[in-house]
Design an enzyme around this catalytic site. Structure first.
Site, PDB file in Angstrom:
ATOM      1  N   GLY A 194      32.320 -22.547  25.686  1.00  0.00           N
ATOM      2  CA  GLY A 194      32.349 -23.967  25.381  1.00  0.00           C
ATOM      3  C   GLY A 194      31.352 -24.624  26.320  1.00  0.00           C
ATOM      4  O   GLY A 194      31.409 -24.412  27.547  1.00  0.00           O
ATOM      5  N   ASP A 206      26.741 -27.841  21.128  1.00  0.00           N
ATOM      6  CA  ASP A 206      26.152 -27.128  22.266  1.00  0.00           C
ATOM      7  C   ASP A 206      24.840 -27.735  22.713  1.00  0.00           C
ATOM      8  O   ASP A 206      24.440 -27.610  23.869  1.00  0.00           O
ATOM      9  CB  ASP A 206      25.947 -25.656  21.917  1.00  0.00           C
ATOM     10  CG  ASP A 206      27.242 -24.908  22.125  1.00  0.00           C
ATOM     11  OD1 ASP A 206      28.127 -25.019  21.262  1.00  0.00           O
ATOM     12  OD2 ASP A 206      27.382 -24.250  23.170  1.00  0.00           O
TER      13      ASP A 206
END
Ligand code: MRU
Length: 360
Positions: A54, A244
């Site tokens: 993450g 991201d």
């Protein structure tokens, strides 16, 4: 230890021991195991193998990890210290190239050393500790604020679809895409969340379903190819995903499969929200075509999770970890400064101008 993952930070800093402490996400949902790391190779390995994953969590882990590595360097030689800090920084930055938070957090750590050219090694070690702590604390605050803004977009009882895990397990606390759900729960709201299992690494099944269940959220796990079906039935009022790397025009790299979900959402007229800390918006990247997409080993597709390989030996496999959702499929970005609507290029420029003005 207490197995409820919601009760502890995903990434933590043991200041007394000088260690990075993470929940090993490869062991979830079965076991909650903590790892204590202080060597560059083991931190790289943890990031590469998604023991911590993450984008925001990777950034925080790398910052704390770099501090832990530097803490163990000798005190006498300042030049040698900075050279080693920069070597380890470059090494760690290569572990996951798409997640911009990794390079962003490591750059902040390096800047501490560069901005304090008069400081001794012990002083630099203290400054690095403070910077890593600040990066972690900011992550928690940013996620909470994203949760607050995200909550303004959803109503009690809504069906929400999410892809991958952009929850507490992807940050230090709260998450980004799942932060509105966790905050809503704190306030007595109820949601029905559909979580895509997220092939090939199953972050939706192993992680999102796990943390949502731990928070008492009504959670339904679906295979990635079932999203259209649940949308068609009218069960989904909004899609929330993380990111991201967001390019300056709003093109968004997120977990592979996200762009398909965005296309479906547009087809069914469902709002598609991307929750994005400003640290994930890369203004140096003009559009999605400039985003480097990490490719991972084929065995993640052919044999991981199976008792025996589920594809003929030697079959060609294409395994990109992320895809790019074009900006025109995004209804809005939810940042820690508010909800941004199209056109995203000007909205981002205004946001950063105001932010830099305030901080400068
Ligand atoms: O490969 P992963 O599990 O690190 O991918 C994670 C995602 O794609 C998340 O959606 C993204 O990093 C945002 S996390 C707040």
């Amino acid at each position: 230890m207490d197995g409820n993952i919601m009760k502890r930070d995903t990434v933590a800093m043991d200041e007394a021991a000088g260690e990075l402490v993470i929940i090993d996400q490869t062991r979830l949902p079965g076991e909650t195991v903590l790892l204590r790391l202080s060597k560059a190779e083991e931190i790289y390995d943890a990031i590469y193998h998604l023991r911590v994953r993450g984008a925001p969590a990777i950034g925080v882990a790398a910052a704390i990890g770099l501090w832990a590595v530097c803490l163990r360097l000798p005190d006498g030689d300042r030049e040698g210290f900075v050279t080693e800090l920069r070597r380890v920084k470059t090494y760690l930055a290569g572990a996951r190239p798409t997640a911009v938070n990794l390079a962003w957090a490591l750059d902040r750590m390096e800047r501490v050393a560069l901005d304090h050219s008069e400081s001794t090694v012990p002083e630099l070690k203290t400054l690095l500790k403070e910077e890593a702590r600040a990066i972690r604390d900011e992550d928690i605050q940013v996620c909470r604020r994203i949760g607050e803004y995200g909550l303004t977009l959803i109503g009690d009882g809504w069906g929400i679809l999410t892809h991958c895990n952009a929850g507490q397990l992807a940050t230090t606390r709260y998450g980004t895409a799942l932060a509105p759900i966790h905050l809503g729960r704190e306030r007595g709201m109820n949601f029905r969340v559909f979580t895509d299992e997220t092939r090939p690494l199953l972050q939706g099944a192993r992680l999102s379903a796990c943390e949502l269940a731990a928070d008492g959220v009504d959670t339904t796990l679906i295979c990635d190819n079932m999203a259209s079906s649940v949308m068609k039935r009218g069960w989904v009022q909004a899609v929330f995903v993380g990111c991201d790397r967001v390019a300056a025009n709003g093109d968004t790299a997120n977990k592979i499969g996200t762009s398909g979900v965005a296309i479906l959402a547009k087809h069914y007229g469902i709002p598609f929200y991307v929750c994005a800390p400003t640290s994930t918006i890369d203004m140096a990247c003009p559009d999605g075509g400039a985003i480097q997409i990490e490719e991972r080993p084929g065995r993640e597709v052919t044999e991981m999770w199976y008792e025996r390989p589920m594809a003929p030996e030697g079959v060609k496999v294409y395994n990109p970890a992320f895809d790019v959702t074009e900006a025109d499929l995004v209804t809005a970005f939810v940042t820690e400064y508010g909800v941004l609507r199209p056109p995203f290029g000007p909205a981002f420029r205004k946001l950063f101008a105001e932010k830099d003005g305030k901080e400068g």
